[in-house]
Design an enzyme around this catalytic site. Structure first.
Site, PDB file in Angstrom:
ATOM      1  CB  SER A  10     -38.121  69.038  29.261  1.00 23.29           C
ATOM      2  OG  SER A  10     -38.561  70.352  28.963  1.00 23.29           O
ATOM      3  CG  HIS A  35     -34.768  68.481  26.333  1.00 20.63           C
ATOM      4  ND1 HIS A  35     -34.296  67.904  25.164  1.00 20.63           N
ATOM      5  CD2 HIS A  35     -35.886  69.159  25.988  1.00 20.63           C
ATOM      6  CE1 HIS A  35     -35.100  68.219  24.166  1.00 20.63           C
ATOM      7  NE2 HIS A  35     -36.075  68.988  24.628  1.00 20.63           N
ATOM      8  CG  ASP A  37     -37.875  72.113  25.606  1.00 17.82           C
ATOM      9  OD1 ASP A  37     -37.601  71.518  24.544  1.00 17.82           O
ATOM     10  OD2 ASP A  37     -38.291  71.531  26.624  1.00 17.82           O
ATOM     11  CG  MET A  39     -39.951  76.992  22.926  1.00 18.53           C
ATOM     12  SD  MET A  39     -41.580  76.645  23.593  1.00 18.53           S
ATOM     13  CE  MET A  39     -41.310  74.971  24.206  1.00 18.53           C
ATOM     14  CG  HIS A  68     -35.841  70.666  21.231  1.00 15.54           C
ATOM     15  ND1 HIS A  68     -37.048  70.209  21.722  1.00 15.54           N
ATOM     16  CD2 HIS A  68     -35.997  70.762  19.883  1.00 15.54           C
ATOM     17  CE1 HIS A  68     -37.891  70.044  20.715  1.00 15.54           C
ATOM     18  NE2 HIS A  68     -37.286  70.384  19.592  1.00 15.54           N
ATOM     19  CG  MET A  70     -38.743  73.654  19.461  1.00 16.70           C
ATOM     20  SD  MET A  70     -39.696  73.215  20.915  1.00 16.70           S
ATOM     21  CE  MET A  70     -38.421  73.379  22.161  1.00 16.70           C
ATOM     22  CG  MET A 139     -40.956  67.503  18.051  1.00 13.63           C
ATOM     23  SD  MET A 139     -40.320  67.846  19.702  1.00 13.63           S
ATOM     24  CE  MET A 139     -41.813  68.159  20.649  1.00 13.63           C
ATOM     25  CG  ASP A 177     -39.177  66.758  23.510  1.00 11.29           C
ATOM     26  OD1 ASP A 177     -39.820  66.729  24.567  1.00 11.29           O
ATOM     27  OD2 ASP A 177     -38.588  67.779  23.086  1.00 11.29           O
TER      28      ASP A 177
HETATM   29  C1  DX5 Z   1     -42.289  70.744  23.784  1.00  8.99           C
HETATM   30  C2  DX5 Z   1     -40.886  70.509  24.306  1.00  8.99           C
HETATM   31  C3  DX5 Z   1     -40.758  69.353  25.217  1.00  8.99           C
HETATM   32  C4  DX5 Z   1     -41.708  69.389  26.381  1.00  8.99           C
HETATM   33  C5  DX5 Z   1     -41.739  68.095  27.128  1.00  8.99           C
HETATM   34  O1  DX5 Z   1     -42.279  71.767  22.849  1.00  8.99           O
HETATM   35  O2  DX5 Z   1     -40.002  70.320  23.249  1.00  8.99           O
HETATM   36  O3  DX5 Z   1     -39.421  69.194  25.640  1.00  8.99           O
HETATM   37  O4  DX5 Z   1     -41.428  70.421  27.249  1.00  8.99           O
HETATM   38  O5  DX5 Z   1     -42.636  68.257  28.185  1.00  8.99           O
HETATM   39  P1  DX5 Z   1     -43.615  67.102  28.628  1.00  8.99           P
HETATM   40  O6  DX5 Z   1     -42.770  65.960  29.046  1.00  8.99           O
HETATM   41  O7  DX5 Z   1     -44.378  67.718  29.748  1.00  8.99           O
HETATM   42  O8  DX5 Z   1     -44.492  66.772  27.446  1.00  8.99           O
HETATM   43 ZN    ZN Z   2     -37.905  69.635  23.766  1.00 10.21          ZN
END
Ligand code: DX5
Ligand code: ZN
Length: 222
Positions: A10, A35, A37, A39, A68, A70, A139, A177
């Site tokens: 990630s 990956h 993220d 947001m 991903h 969010m 998750m 994740d």
């Molecule tokens: C959380 C993300 C994850 C996260 C994983 O909202 O979707 O991808 O960054 O990070 P670690 O491995 O540090 O929990």
């Molecule tokens: Zn993620």
């Protein structure tokens, strides 16, 4: 059915000022997936990056872009993310009113299609869609931040999902994740996980080739 173990680092935990170098380093270290993220500050209490950044970095990378989302109402942006170079788009079941329509649209646009569930969201929400999904993401922390602790009941949920997958779509991947480490990797793989996302437990432990191998060994894939 024998499945390949995949680690999807990630980028949330990478050096955002050196993303091109980070992506190149992942590729050189033998990683296949990365990956992203995304947001929006509404579905989750944090803001990260969007499709312009992904598009700019796509030009220099051959990694499989595991995106991903969010974000609320992801259906508004699917074409943009496919155009930016997403190979797989994962939407949260909690963010879209007509999940089947959103899933079909991702497929129609030509990307691989996944649905994510928050820790407290039931597997029932995704059960009927399993035959048409490439992946389900469980998750194992509440989304929004890297570096959180793995929520233990994810293990039971994972075993239940793995049984459903075996019945309805053995090809479908299961991704976990949040809080994944080499320490919990053996249990996650035994319970049915194929793809583990790792942010902090990966990027904070260079060199990346060795860290990848540590995960592969923990998964019994090396
Ligand atoms: C959380 C993300 C994850 C996260 C994983 O909202 O979707 O991808 O960054 O990070 P670690 O491995 O540090 O929990
Ligand atoms: Zn993620």
């Amino acid at each position: 059915m024998q499945r390949e173990f995949i680690l999807s680092p990630s980028l949330l935990s990478c050096d955002f000022g050196r993303m091109t170098e980070e992506l190149n380093a992942l590729e050189e270290a033998g990683l296949k997936w990365v990956h992203w993220d995304v947001m929006d500050g509404r579905f989750v209490p944090n803001i990260t990056l969007g499709q312009p950044i992904i598009k700019a970095l796509r030009k220099n990378s051959n990694l499989f872009f595991d995106v991903h989302l969010m974000i609320e109402e992801p259906e508004r942006y699917l074409a943009d993310f496919v155009d930016a170079g997403a190979d797989l788009i994962c939407v949260h079941a909690e963010t879209t009113r007509h999940l089947e329509r959103t899933v079909s649209e991702i497929r129609r646009l030509g990307a691989k299609c996944a649905v994510a569930l928050n820790p407290a969201t039931s597997l029932f929400d995704v059960e009927y869609l399993i035959p048409q999904l490439d992946m389900v993401l469980l998750m194992s922390v509440n989304p929004g931040f890297g570096g959180q602790k793995f929520i233990p009941f994810t293990m039971d949920k994972l075993s239940e999902l793995s049984a459903l997958r075996n019945d309805w779509n053995p090809e479908m991947l299961i991704q976990v994740d949040g809080g994944c480490t080499p320490e919990n990797t053996p249990d996650l793989v035994a319970a049915g996980a194929d793809v583990l996302v790792s942010g902090s437990a990966f990027f904070k432990h260079p060199p990346y080739k060795e860290r990848h191998e540590t995960f592969l060994k923990a998964a019994g894939a090396l």
